[in-house]
Design a protein around this motif. Structure first.
Motif, PDB file in Angstrom:
ATOM      1  N   ARG A  93     -11.906  -6.096   5.913  1.00  0.00           N
ATOM      2  CA  ARG A  93     -12.706  -5.196   6.744  1.00  0.00           C
ATOM      3  C   ARG A  93     -12.095  -3.793   6.808  1.00  0.00           C
ATOM      4  N   ASN A  94     -12.941  -2.831   7.127  1.00  0.00           N
ATOM      5  CA  ASN A  94     -12.511  -1.447   7.391  1.00  0.00           C
ATOM      6  C   ASN A  94     -11.717  -0.846   6.240  1.00  0.00           C
ATOM      7  N   ASN A  95     -12.174  -1.104   5.012  1.00  0.00           N
ATOM      8  CA  ASN A  95     -11.566  -0.530   3.806  1.00  0.00           C
ATOM      9  C   ASN A  95     -10.128  -0.970   3.570  1.00  0.00           C
ATOM     10  N   TRP A  96      -9.798  -2.161   4.034  1.00  0.00           N
ATOM     11  CA  TRP A  96      -8.511  -2.762   3.716  1.00  0.00           C
ATOM     12  C   TRP A  96      -8.679  -3.738   2.549  1.00  0.00           C
ATOM     13  N   ASP A  97      -7.689  -3.791   1.669  1.00  0.00           N
ATOM     14  CA  ASP A  97      -7.626  -4.779   0.585  1.00  0.00           C
ATOM     15  C   ASP A  97      -6.312  -5.537   0.699  1.00  0.00           C
ATOM     16  N   VAL A  98      -6.315  -6.778   0.212  1.00  0.00           N
ATOM     17  CA  VAL A  98      -5.077  -7.534   0.108  1.00  0.00           C
ATOM     18  C   VAL A  98      -4.873  -7.896  -1.358  1.00  0.00           C
ATOM     19  N   ASN A  99      -3.638  -7.756  -1.828  1.00  0.00           N
ATOM     20  CA  ASN A  99      -3.313  -7.996  -3.236  1.00  0.00           C
ATOM     21  C   ASN A  99      -2.147  -8.969  -3.348  1.00  0.00           C
ATOM     22  N   PHE A 100      -2.295  -9.975  -4.213  1.00  0.00           N
ATOM     23  CA  PHE A 100      -1.227 -10.919  -4.513  1.00  0.00           C
ATOM     24  C   PHE A 100      -0.979 -10.923  -6.019  1.00  0.00           C
ATOM     25  N   THR A 101       0.293 -10.921  -6.406  1.00  0.00           N
ATOM     26  CA  THR A 101       0.656 -10.972  -7.824  1.00  0.00           C
ATOM     27  C   THR A 101       1.766 -11.985  -8.024  1.00  0.00           C
ATOM     28  N   ILE A 102       1.638 -12.783  -9.080  1.00  0.00           N
ATOM     29  CA  ILE A 102       2.704 -13.704  -9.475  1.00  0.00           C
ATOM     30  C   ILE A 102       2.975 -13.485 -10.955  1.00  0.00           C
ATOM     31  N   ALA A 103       4.243 -13.380 -11.321  1.00  0.00           N
ATOM     32  CA  ALA A 103       4.589 -13.013 -12.700  1.00  0.00           C
ATOM     33  C   ALA A 103       5.869 -13.726 -13.142  1.00  0.00           C
ATOM     34  N   PRO A 104       5.759 -14.970 -13.596  1.00  0.00           N
ATOM     35  CA  PRO A 104       6.944 -15.634 -14.157  1.00  0.00           C
ATOM     36  C   PRO A 104       7.298 -15.022 -15.509  1.00  0.00           C
ATOM     37  N   TYR A 105       8.589 -14.871 -15.760  1.00  0.00           N
ATOM     38  CA  TYR A 105       8.967 -14.326 -17.065  1.00  0.00           C
ATOM     39  C   TYR A 105      10.305 -14.874 -17.535  1.00  0.00           C
ATOM     40  N   LEU A 106      10.486 -14.776 -18.844  1.00  0.00           N
ATOM     41  CA  LEU A 106      11.672 -15.237 -19.534  1.00  0.00           C
ATOM     42  C   LEU A 106      12.391 -14.019 -20.081  1.00  0.00           C
ATOM     43  N   SER A 107      13.658 -13.850 -19.731  1.00  0.00           N
ATOM     44  CA  SER A 107      14.437 -12.708 -20.193  1.00  0.00           C
ATOM     45  C   SER A 107      15.777 -13.209 -20.711  1.00  0.00           C
ATOM     46  N   SER A 108      15.977 -13.118 -22.030  1.00  0.00           N
ATOM     47  CA  SER A 108      17.124 -13.783 -22.634  1.00  0.00           C
ATOM     48  C   SER A 108      17.530 -13.104 -23.936  1.00  0.00           C
ATOM     49  N   THR A 109      18.747 -13.416 -24.401  1.00  0.00           N
ATOM     50  CA  THR A 109      19.191 -12.980 -25.723  1.00  0.00           C
ATOM     51  C   THR A 109      18.657 -13.896 -26.816  1.00  0.00           C
ATOM     52  N   PHE A 110      18.201 -15.091 -26.459  1.00  0.00           N
ATOM     53  CA  PHE A 110      17.694 -16.099 -27.408  1.00  0.00           C
ATOM     54  C   PHE A 110      18.749 -16.503 -28.437  1.00  0.00           C
TER      55      PHE A 110
END
Length: 284
Positions: A93-110
């Motif tokens: 309401r009243n020009n409000w927004d709700v935002n959810f983000t989920i971002a699993p990631y892999l960070s490695s030298t492999f």
């Protein structure tokens, strides 16, 4: 602006995009860092509410030739990051927004088999209030996130105020981005921004020290505050490119084991160059 993991994607007026980027950081105290990334970002699939998803891959190449006499840094010469992200936006309401983000990631030298230490679950949530006065928009965002946006994974605030001064000029004040944005015409725009830069990668393979000791499960961390002047050029409705020259303040580049610093490269200040090209997948 949506922020999570090690990435920051600008979704305002971007549409659904596929982007390629190359960045080079000059002389982090005799360490050369080059970054190449590809991102596929579907900003919106449904309109109300909005569901977005995408993925990105980043390759970081580091040159440690000047430091080989201290330790064997070959394990950290190539770093890889693979990130999946999904977000949900709902109008309130009243020009409000709700935002959810989920971002699993892999960070490695492999360099060895992938372990649980290579995975990081990043996420963010925020509320946004929007005003529209005589066609000029302003917004306030309040929220928080978790990820390696500022180096080692941790919680960080998301708070900013953005205002369109006129049809060409907009400014934004907050964390993680503060900047001024100017639209010269339909094709060209400029920006000057302050924002964080970071890398955090795990190494499960052996890291050899000068005394012939070997350490396993070490981490490389890079973090800095970047002041950047950027230029964007829009070729047509589909293609656009961007250039950015940056100056890194207070940069830190370290190799650690369980919060114990093995070596600090004392990187301090550096210049950076970023070049990117993007393709608008879905013209709306």
């Amino acid at each position: 602006m949506v922020s999570y993991g090690q990435k920051m994607f600008t979704t305002t007026d971007a549409g659904d995009v596929m982007a390629l980027e190359y960045s080079s950081y000059f002389n982090l105290n005799e360490v050369q860092l080059d970054t190449k990334s590809v991102t596929i970002d579907f900003t919106s699939v449904l309109d109300k509410p909005t569901i977005g998803f995408g993925m990105s891959y980043t390759n970081n190449s580091l040159d440690f030739d000047a430091y080989d006499r201290y330790h064997d840094y070959s394990a950290f010469e190539e770093l890889h990051s693979i990130e999946l992200f999904a977000r949900y936006k709902k109008a309130l309401r009243n020009n409000w927004d709700v935002n959810f983000t989920i971002a699993p990631y892999l960070s490695s030298t492999f360099n060895e088999e992938i372990s649980s230490d290579d995975f990081i679950l990043s996420y963010a949530a925020n509320f946004t209030k929007t005003w529209d006065k005589d066609g000029l928009k302003s917004s306030l965002k309040i929220g928080a996130g978790y990820g390696s946006l500022f180096g080692k994974p941790n919680f960080y605030p998301l708070i900013s105020y953005s205002k369109n001064v006129n049809e060409k000029l907009r400014y934004e004040i907050g964390i993680p981005v503060t900047g001024v944005f100017y639209k010269l015409n339909e094709q060209s725009s400029f920006d000057f921004k302050a924002q964080p830069e970071s890398i955090y990668a795990n190494n499960t393979s052996g890291f050899s020290l000068a005394n012939e000791a070997v350490i396993y499960n070490s981490e490389l961390e890079f973090k800095a505050l970047k002041l950047g002047l950027g230029y964007q050029f829009r070729f047509d409705d589909n293609w656009s490119t961007n250039f950015n020259m940056g100056y890194l303040l207070g940069s830190e580049l370290t190799v650690s084991e369980s919060d114990n610093t093995i070596y600090d490269f004392d990187s301090k200040e550096s210049l950076s160059l970023n070049i990117g090209i993007s393709f608008n997948i879905n013209k709306k």
